[in-house]
Scaffold this motif. Structure first.
Motif, short mmCIF file in Angstrom:
data_model
loop_
_atom_site.label_atom_id
_atom_site.label_comp_id
_atom_site.label_asym_id
_atom_site.label_seq_id
_atom_site.Cartn_x
_atom_site.Cartn_y
_atom_site.Cartn_z
N THR A 195 -0.86 0.58 5.92
CA THR A 195 0.80 1.03 6.67
C THR A 195 1.08 1.33 5.68
OG1 THR A 195 -0.51 -1.22 8.18
CG2 THR A 195 2.00 -0.11 8.64
N LEU A 232 8.12 -8.82 7.45
CA LEU A 232 7.84 -7.90 8.29
C LEU A 232 9.07 -7.71 9.12
CD1 LEU A 232 3.65 -9.52 9.43
CD2 LEU A 232 4.40 -7.28 8.21
N ASN A 286 -3.59 -9.67 13.30
CA ASN A 286 -3.40 -8.06 14.17
C ASN A 286 -2.59 -7.48 14.14
OD1 ASN A 286 -5.79 -9.37 13.95
ND2 ASN A 286 -5.91 -10.49 16.06
N GLU A 314 -3.70 -5.39 21.36
CA GLU A 314 -4.13 -3.61 21.02
C GLU A 314 -5.40 -3.50 21.46
OE1 GLU A 314 -3.96 -6.29 18.64
OE2 GLU A 314 -5.00 -6.86 17.86
N TYR A 345 -3.10 -14.83 8.18
CA TYR A 345 -2.16 -14.06 7.48
C TYR A 345 -2.89 -13.31 6.85
CZ TYR A 345 0.66 -11.02 5.77
OH TYR A 345 1.81 -10.24 4.86
N LEU A 346 -2.92 -14.35 5.82
CA LEU A 346 -5.06 -13.50 4.61
C LEU A 346 -5.44 -13.23 5.48
CD1 LEU A 346 -2.62 -15.48 1.88
CD2 LEU A 346 -2.31 -13.30 2.50
N PHE A 385 -2.66 6.22 12.95
CA PHE A 385 -1.50 6.09 12.40
C PHE A 385 -1.91 7.44 12.88
CE2 PHE A 385 -0.95 2.89 10.43
CZ PHE A 385 0.73 2.85 10.71
N PRO A 422 6.13 -3.58 18.24
CA PRO A 422 6.48 -4.64 17.55
C PRO A 422 6.35 -5.96 18.17
CG PRO A 422 8.60 -3.68 18.21
CD PRO A 422 7.16 -2.37 18.36
N LEU A 443 -0.66 -12.57 14.64
CA LEU A 443 0.48 -11.72 13.33
C LEU A 443 -0.36 -11.10 12.50
CD1 LEU A 443 3.16 -14.54 12.62
CD2 LEU A 443 3.26 -12.22 12.52
N VAL A 471 11.43 0.79 8.53
CA VAL A 471 11.27 1.49 10.56
C VAL A 471 12.63 2.14 10.67
CG1 VAL A 471 9.21 1.55 11.99
CG2 VAL A 471 8.79 -0.07 10.06
N ILE A 530 6.55 -10.28 16.63
CA ILE A 530 7.78 -11.14 16.96
C ILE A 530 7.36 -11.88 18.17
CG2 ILE A 530 9.93 -11.06 18.14
CD1 ILE A 530 10.30 -8.20 17.49
N GLN A 578 -0.05 -6.50 12.56
CA GLN A 578 0.68 -5.98 11.27
C GLN A 578 1.29 -4.10 11.45
OE1 GLN A 578 -0.21 -7.31 7.05
NE2 GLN A 578 -1.40 -8.32 8.18
N ILE A 579 -1.13 -4.06 11.41
CA ILE A 579 -0.82 -2.08 11.43
C ILE A 579 0.16 -1.62 12.39
CG2 ILE A 579 -2.06 -2.82 10.06
CD1 ILE A 579 -4.32 -2.19 12.65
N TYR A 580 0.29 -2.23 13.50
CA TYR A 580 0.83 -2.31 14.91
C TYR A 580 2.26 -2.17 14.62
CZ TYR A 580 -3.88 -1.73 15.81
OH TYR A 580 -4.70 -1.56 16.14
N LEU A 581 3.50 -3.08 13.79
CA LEU A 581 4.71 -2.71 13.08
C LEU A 581 5.49 -2.22 14.18
CD1 LEU A 581 5.89 -6.06 12.61
CD2 LEU A 581 5.93 -4.60 10.34
N THR A 582 4.92 -0.97 14.04
CA THR A 582 6.16 0.70 14.51
C THR A 582 6.15 0.57 15.43
OG1 THR A 582 4.47 1.73 13.47
CG2 THR A 582 5.51 1.57 11.70
N ASN A 583 4.98 0.48 15.75
CA ASN A 583 4.39 1.25 17.47
C ASN A 583 4.85 0.16 18.30
OD1 ASN A 583 3.35 2.89 15.90
ND2 ASN A 583 1.69 3.08 16.76
N TRP A 586 5.85 -13.80 7.69
CA TRP A 586 6.97 -13.21 8.88
C TRP A 586 7.95 -12.33 8.46
CZ3 TRP A 586 10.59 -15.07 13.05
CH2 TRP A 586 10.33 -14.14 13.62
N TYR A 631 10.01 -4.02 9.41
CA TYR A 631 10.69 -3.53 10.78
C TYR A 631 12.75 -2.68 10.74
CZ TYR A 631 10.91 -2.47 15.78
OH TYR A 631 10.68 -1.73 16.37
#
Lengths: 291, 563, 316
Positions: free
Chosen positions: B263, C150, A247, A75, A229-230, B286, A256, A245, C158, A260, A249-254, C147, C154
């Motif tokens: 999200t 997530l 960080n 990001e 993560y928390l 978003f 991934p 991981l 998604v 991963i 999270q919020i970009y998972l859709t764009n 994970w 996804y």
């Protein structure tokens, strides 16, 4: 979390040999992967043309295999591979150091409790039981609230939730060995209690300790990822697999790949340590049972 | 998580514009409202009329869980979202900054005899057609009870500021109440008009413990919606109160749905499971995509907070103004705004929101200029030492920066800052903490080096920032305010004292304009941009009106309806 | 037997006292406090904050606060949440249902699937199935739960749009079908680790049993294989599983917390995280005590049951 499943199995000799071989193959693979990860994290960053904290805001979210960035950029336009390697340093160090602290505490508590027994033993072991009453994550979060997040505190926190199993193993071993002839003999020769404990008794419990240590590294790496993560773990700009991981999270859709890559790295490392631990257990003492 | 994103404060405290002049004669700092320019979204709505009777429901998603339903107890912004629906104020402040009477028949002024000329006697006329949700008529006794409850020593009141001055409350008639103030205090007008929701006497006088009673989890009010049910950790359901005394409500039900993950919250808005994304809204990353969604409207509105880097002026290198200026020059503000916040906020130089009457236009503008920053530091005697970090007289130019952990955009900002500042020989380290830790003693007692924070500086909407920048307001030095920067300036103190005594708007504007210049030139704070929130509303849902004078934009669900 | 139970109970109670002291100390010594969230705003002045601190009794010395809390707890008063003023026990019970739903579903999946895999693996040792199951179980135990969650979101929410990305129900729907639809992903994620555990335990337990003399004897006598399996092997192999069920509880609870976080599930784990964040001391203490009690009851029941069903265990 991943350490509890253990087995005691009696086998015919022929089967046992085959079994050990097969097990060892997986353990061997685990060991090789760990070696690769350690070497990769130690020397890998020098082979890359990118610095793990260098921000290139114009090149953010580059997908993997596009251009010079093999695993893409994050990001802030940082090289994901470089961060993954530097993150490996942090995550693996936390794993090892937390394991060593947990071992040290666990061995000392277990040795004292097993050797002296009686009131001291009872108090120490009840303490172990009490701490075991907290589900690990609950205890970890409660402790995390107590401290400021960071490398040292995260390591200590993880160690604080992982020493109890070792203490139990060592206590049981020491208690049973104590009555045996060599302790009695050592006593007769006038050795001090401390000397008997740590020179004579503890080394005899080395097999289960080594196994527990290996599995503990796996557990610690996993816990680091949970804490980060928390949001209570390693702080930016330093990378750890867990905070990468977090960080991502919020970009998972764009983007991934940001989630991963570190997730696979964690899984790979933890699986390797678990296989290694399993193999070591079989090799060192097939009949051993650790709670 | 509670966060000082700036949407805090006593809300906008406003004085009705027609009454402004008279009001200033009260003697304390008074204010006009922040006004929102007519927003484009208002024009895009097709003209339609609200239905004759409530129809349909609104599912409003919130990223924090409302848990405090007694409106006079300590609560956070998200709780206010519920209070606005269930309870009523004597008067409220609309988006244009006007006072609008609600439970009161009119807003008291000197002109209409509601206030004495010295500001000490208040006479409030109340509506007589208002009923509590259980059917009991609302009377002046309820107002008296509410004000007395706040001062009850057994009651955990949120704040007694202003209320503690109220004496001799007299119920003259069922629809009229008088009281005396111990000292003139004009912000009280705004305190009553923003968060002093009136609670029912007939229910609360019977409870044994004012801090915990059935009322706390099944509140009864005079607002447009009555309490339905609450599934803790999940949602709150409110039903239309058909006997509501004001306009609306036009929907049958409001469901406040708690979705802790922004999200997931956005995903559910996208798939249509929620009608409105409330508090904390849509994450900046978003927004671009959200604007392309069919059947969804995205409204980006300003808040009255200012996002800034707060230096601790008593901490080593920050005491040197040259250092602060160099650091400010070296910030690539535009990159932060454009890349990390996707161009949504507007950069600012002042602590005053740009919509306020007191906003000073002519402030020196920030320019990203690392070369000049380096030159400045060289000239000031900060020499590069080992590792490229500058030092002067044994003090190294290194410091920590803290913010709430988990706030992605702020954590990214920090990392940009590290890189920007390394270029001028300043070493910054991140030291983030959970909200419950950072905003405790660490912030209050100035134990930080520097912090990234959004703050609503206004006292209500009044630019009197004595509690923020007055030299007597430093908690670390025994002061009572929030001057955690530890800013001390004789000139600022003089201007603050002068502004509080002035009654003419033009004069006040000049005084506070000077003050803004002073704060800007002293760089008591390194301002980044004005606060904003991006909220999503389903198309067809009419009546959403962001209100910079409230802490939460779903203040007026009573006016919402489906076209 | 009765003496054994009484003895264990006494030990358990002593443990709870230690647990409460540790928990209380950790929480209250932590920096920050329940009022920090208000301090961030200008709604409350320092004076207001000091007053409310006093009113909540948080200005008293820690040991006094602890004894006060402990005394009340003995009388069944667990205090009230600082956030919504509800009694702690009712706060916990209102979140418990969601968590139990998740844990029960995951456990059922895990027991059925895990036992099946374990038994089959033991019977066809070193077959391809067994090897895959062993390696798969190890990987499952090594994947970070969140994970996996997530990735599940996804892929299934998604990309494919088959499953909701979180929550327990669609607001206003709440039909059984809707509930199940929401339950699938989090239950699957939580069940992954559990299944691996049960599979591994079941496999080794089964292996131990089928190598026992009595099985060989039965086999030598020409007893049909399925009868050997059901009558002798399975029954004896399932015995140690009782202990597993008891000892698995803390792991399950921890896993539930993570799954709830990822899937915004309105359960105890979520409540715990929120309460820690807001420093809602009474609720955090309540959850710690509640889960510790559950853990102790779990292991106690496991031991007792095991002693009851397996006469070989000497109790004393």
């Amino acid at each position: 979390m991943a350490t509890a499943a253990l087995s005691t199995v009696q086998l015919a000799p022929g089967q046992a040999a085959w079994r050990r071989f097969r097990r060892h193959r997986l353990a061997l693979a685990g060991g090789v992967i760990i070696l690769v990860l350690v070497l990769g994290s130690a020397f890998g960053p020098y082979l890359l043309p990118f610095d793990d904290t260098y921000i290139d805001i114009m090149k953010r979210f580059a997908p993997p295999l596009s251009g010079a960035h093999i695993l893409g950029t994050d990001e802030l336009g940082r090289d994901v591979l470089a961060r993954l390697m530097m993150g490996a340093r942090v995550s693996l160090s936390i794993g090892f150091v937390a394991m060593m602290i947990a071992m040290a505490v666990g061995i000392v508590v277990g040795a004292f409790a097993g050797f002296y027994g009686g009131l001291i033993g009872a108090i120490l072991m009840r303490l172990v039981d009490a701490v075991l009453c907290f589900p690990t994550i609950f205890l970890l979060l409660a402790l995390a609230a107590l401290t400021e997040p960071g490398l040292v505190t995260t390591t200590v926190l993880i160690a604080a939730t992982a020493w109890m199993a070792v203490a139990r193993v060592v206590e049981a071993q020491v208690r049973s060995l104590r009555e045996r002839e060599f302790a009695v003999a050592a006593l007769a020769f006038g050795s001090s209690n401390l000397r008997i404990m740590f020179r004579e008794l503890v080394p005899n419990a080395i097999a289960p300790i080594v196994v527990a240590a290996t599995l503990n590294v796996a557990k610690a790496i996993l816990l680091e990822s949970y804490v980060s993560y928390l949001g209570y773990g390693i702080q930016p700009p330093a990378a750890s697999w867990g905070n990468m991981l977090n960080n991502a999270q919020i970009y998972l859709t764009n983007a991934p790949w940001l989630a991963i890559a570190p997730g696979l790295a964690i899984t790979l490392a933890v699986t390797s340590f678990n296989f290694l631990g399993d193999g070591l257990r079989d090799a060192l003492d097939p009949r051993m049972n650790i709670p | 998580m509670a966060d000082s994103t700036g949407r805090f404060g006593v809300g906008g405290l406003h004085f009705g514009i027609p009454n402004r002049r008279q009001f200033f004669q009260l003697g304390a700092g008074a204010a006009a409202g922040l006004t929102l320019p007519g927003h484009a979204f208002a024009q895009s709505e097709r003209p339609s009329n609200p239905p004759d009777k409530p129809r349909g429901q609104v599912i409003a998603a919130l990223s924090q869980e409302p848990t405090v339903f007694h409106p006079l107890m300590p609560g956070i912004e998200v709780d206010q979202g519920v209070w606005w629906q269930v309870f009523s104020l004597l008067w409220y402040i609309d988006p244009a900054g006007n006072f609008v009477p609600d439970l009161a028949r009119e807003v008291p002024t000197i002109e209409n005899g509601g206030l004495s000329a010295d500001g000490l006697t208040w006479k409030i006329k109340l509506r007589s057609d208002v009923k509590w949700h259980d059917g009991t008529p609302f009377t002046a006794d309820d107002v008296k009870f509410s004000l007395e409850l706040i001062n009850d020593s057994n009651f955990r009141a949120r704040s007694r500021v202003g209320h503690s001055l109220v004496k001799d409350i007299k119920v003259v008639a069922a629809d009229e109440i008088h009281w005396r103030m111990e000292a003139p205090y004009s912000p009280y007008m705004s305190i009553l008009g923003s968060l002093t929701f009136i609670v029912p006497k007939h229910i609360l006088e019977k409870v044994s413990d004012p801090n915990a009673s059935p009322f706390h989890n099944a509140p009864v009010g005079t607002g447009p919606f009555r309490w339905g049910e609450r599934v803790p950790g999940d949602h709150i359901l409110l039903n239309a109160h058909t006997g509501y005394h004001g306009k609306g409500p036009y929907v049958e039900r409001v469901v406040f749905k708690y979705i802790p993950d922004l999200t997931v919250l956005y995903t559910q808005f996208r798939t249509g499971q929620v009608d409105y994304t409330g508090l904390q809204g849509i994450l900046p990353n978003f927004v671009q995509e959200a604007k392309t969604l069919k059947g969804r409207k995205i409204v980006v509105s300003s808040t009255s907070s200012v996002e800034h880097i707060a230096p601790n002026l008593e901490f080593g290198p920050f005491a040197d103004r040259a250092v602060r200026e160099a650091l400010y020059l070296a910030i690539n503000k535009q990159a932060i705004i454009d890349a990390l916040y996707y161009g949504l906020p507007t950069q600012t130089e002042s602590f005053v929101p740009q919509q306020a009457w007191s906003f000073q236009q002519e402030l020196s503008q920030h320019k990203y200029d690392p070369a000049k920053a380096n030159a400045l530091l060289d000239a000031a005697g900060w020499v590069r030492g080992a590792g490229g970090v500058r030092e002067k007289g044994g003090v190294k130019l290194e410091f920590t920066n803290s913010t709430t952990s988990g706030n992605a955009a702020r954590e990214q900002t920090q990392q940009l800052l590290i890189q920007d500042w390394r270029a001028i020989g300043a070493a910054m380290r991140v030291n983030n903490m959970p909200a419950a830790v950072i905003w405790g003693d660490f912030w209050q007692q100035s134990k930080f080096n520097s912090v990234i924070v959004g703050v609503n500086f206004m006292l209500g909407s009044d630019p009197d920032v004595t509690p923020r920048f007055g030299s007597g307001a430093i908690p670390a030095k025994g002061g009572r305010g929030y001057n955690t920067y530890q800013y001390q300036s004789a000139e600022a103190d003089r201007l603050l004292a002068q502004g509080a005594k002035q009654f003419d708007l033009a004069q006040r504007k000049a005084t506070y304009g000077e003050l803004q210049k002073l704060i800007r030139n002293d760089l008591a704070i390194l301002p980044l941009f004005q606060g904003f929130i991006a909220e999503g509303v389903k198309e067809g849902l009419q009546g959403f009106r962001p209100n910079i004078n409230t802490s939460i934009n779903c203040w007026n669900i009573r006016e919402w309806y489906w076209a | 037997m009765a003496r054994y139970v009484v003895n264990r109970l006494a030990q358990a109670i002593m443990l709870l006292v230690i647990v409460s002291a540790i928990g209380f100390a950790i929480l209250h010594l932590a920096p920050g406090g329940p009022l920090s969230q208000f301090a961030a705003s200008a709604q409350m002045t320092q004076e207001d904050l000091d007053r409310v601190t006093r009113q909540l009794g948080l200005d008293r010395p820690l040991p006094i606060q602890y004894l006060d809390w402990f005394g009340r707890m003995l009388k069944g008063d667990w205090g009230r949440s600082y956030r919504d003023g509800e009694a702690v026990l009712s706060v916990i019970s209102s979140h418990l249902g969601a968590t139990l739903e998740l844990m029960a579903t995951a456990t059922i999946i895990a027991v059925l699937l895990g036992c099946w895999i374990g038994i089959l693996g033991a019977l066809r040792r070193y077959s391809l199935f067994d090897t895959l199951a062993t390696v798969g179980a190890m990987i499952a135990l090594s994947i970070p739960t969140f994970w996996f969650g997530l990735v599940t979101i996804y892929v299934f929410s998604v990309k494919l749009g088959w499953l909701p990305a979180g929550n327990r129900e669609t607001v206003g729907d709440g039909s059984l079908l809707d509930l199940l639809h929401h339950l699938i992903a989090p239950a699957m994620v939580l069940a992954l680790v559990e299944t691996a555990m049960w599979g591994r335990f079941m496999r080794s337990s089964m292996l131990e049993v089928i190598n026992q003399d009595y099985i060989r004897t039965a086999r030598a006598k020409g007893m049909p294989e399925w009868r050997i399996l059901t009558v002798h092997a399975l029954r004896n192999a399932l015995l140690p599983m009782i202990t597993v069920a008891g000892l698995q509880f803390p792991t399950l609870l921890g896993g539930a917390l993570v799954a709830e976080t990822v899937f915004t599930w309105p359960g105890m784990g979520r409540l715990f995280l929120d309460s820690i964040g807001y420093r809602d001391y009474p609720v955090v203490m309540g959850i710690l005590m509640f889960s510790a009690t559950m853990v102790l009851i779990g292991s106690l029941l496991a031991d007792i049951l095991y002693a009851v069903v397996d006469p070989r265990i000497r109790v004393g």
